[in-house]
Design a protein around this motif. Structure first.
Motif, short mmCIF file in Angstrom:
data_model
loop_
_atom_site.label_atom_id
_atom_site.label_comp_id
_atom_site.label_asym_id
_atom_site.label_seq_id
_atom_site.Cartn_x
_atom_site.Cartn_y
_atom_site.Cartn_z
N SER A 24 -22.89 -4.18 -1.90
CA SER A 24 -23.35 -4.54 -0.56
C SER A 24 -22.94 -3.53 0.50
N GLY A 25 -21.85 -2.79 0.24
CA GLY A 25 -21.38 -1.84 1.24
C GLY A 25 -20.76 -2.51 2.45
N ALA A 30 -13.61 -1.70 2.58
CA ALA A 30 -12.72 -0.60 2.96
C ALA A 30 -11.26 -1.04 2.96
N GLN A 31 -11.02 -2.34 2.96
CA GLN A 31 -9.65 -2.86 2.98
C GLN A 31 -9.13 -3.17 1.58
N VAL A 32 -9.89 -2.81 0.55
CA VAL A 32 -9.48 -3.05 -0.83
C VAL A 32 -8.26 -2.18 -1.13
N ARG A 37 -9.71 1.13 -5.98
CA ARG A 37 -10.74 2.05 -5.49
C ARG A 37 -11.29 3.02 -6.52
N PRO A 38 -10.54 3.38 -7.59
CA PRO A 38 -11.14 4.31 -8.56
C PRO A 38 -12.47 3.77 -9.10
N LEU A 39 -13.35 4.67 -9.40
CA LEU A 39 -14.68 4.34 -9.90
C LEU A 39 -15.49 3.54 -8.88
#
Length: 89
Positions: A24-25, A30-32, A37-39
């Motif tokens: 979904s973007g 961004a707060q993950v 975050r890899p992949l």
């Protein structure tokens, strides 16, 4: 056997909701935490798979409680996905 089928179907729903949220973007992604975050955040799908596998193993051993817990988890995931897609978050 029914518990295994139910948990598997719930797993399909969880993966679909999870993938839709990842694609979904949404700005909340961004707060993950950095370790997911890899992949492109797809590493969190590995955690999703581990949870499904654990629930399937427990359901196969005859524990209906784990199937109920996985159903609750699926419900919470569904609510979270709905909140993200409806713009309430």
């Amino acid at each position: 056997m029914l518990g295994i089928i139910v948990v598997f179907c719930l797993g399909v729903v969880n993966f679909a909701a999870h993938k839709a949220v990842l694609e979904s973007g949404h700005p909340i992604l961004a707060q993950v935490p950095w370790f997911f975050r890899p992949l492109g955040g797809r590493l969190s799908l590995v955690v999703e798979f581990a949870m499904l596998l654990g629930a399937l193993v427990m359901a196969a051993s005859g524990s209906a409680g784990w199937a109920w817990l996985y159903a609750l988890y699926t419900g919470l995931n569904g609510i979270s996905a709905w909140l993200i897609f409806s713009g309430k978050v």
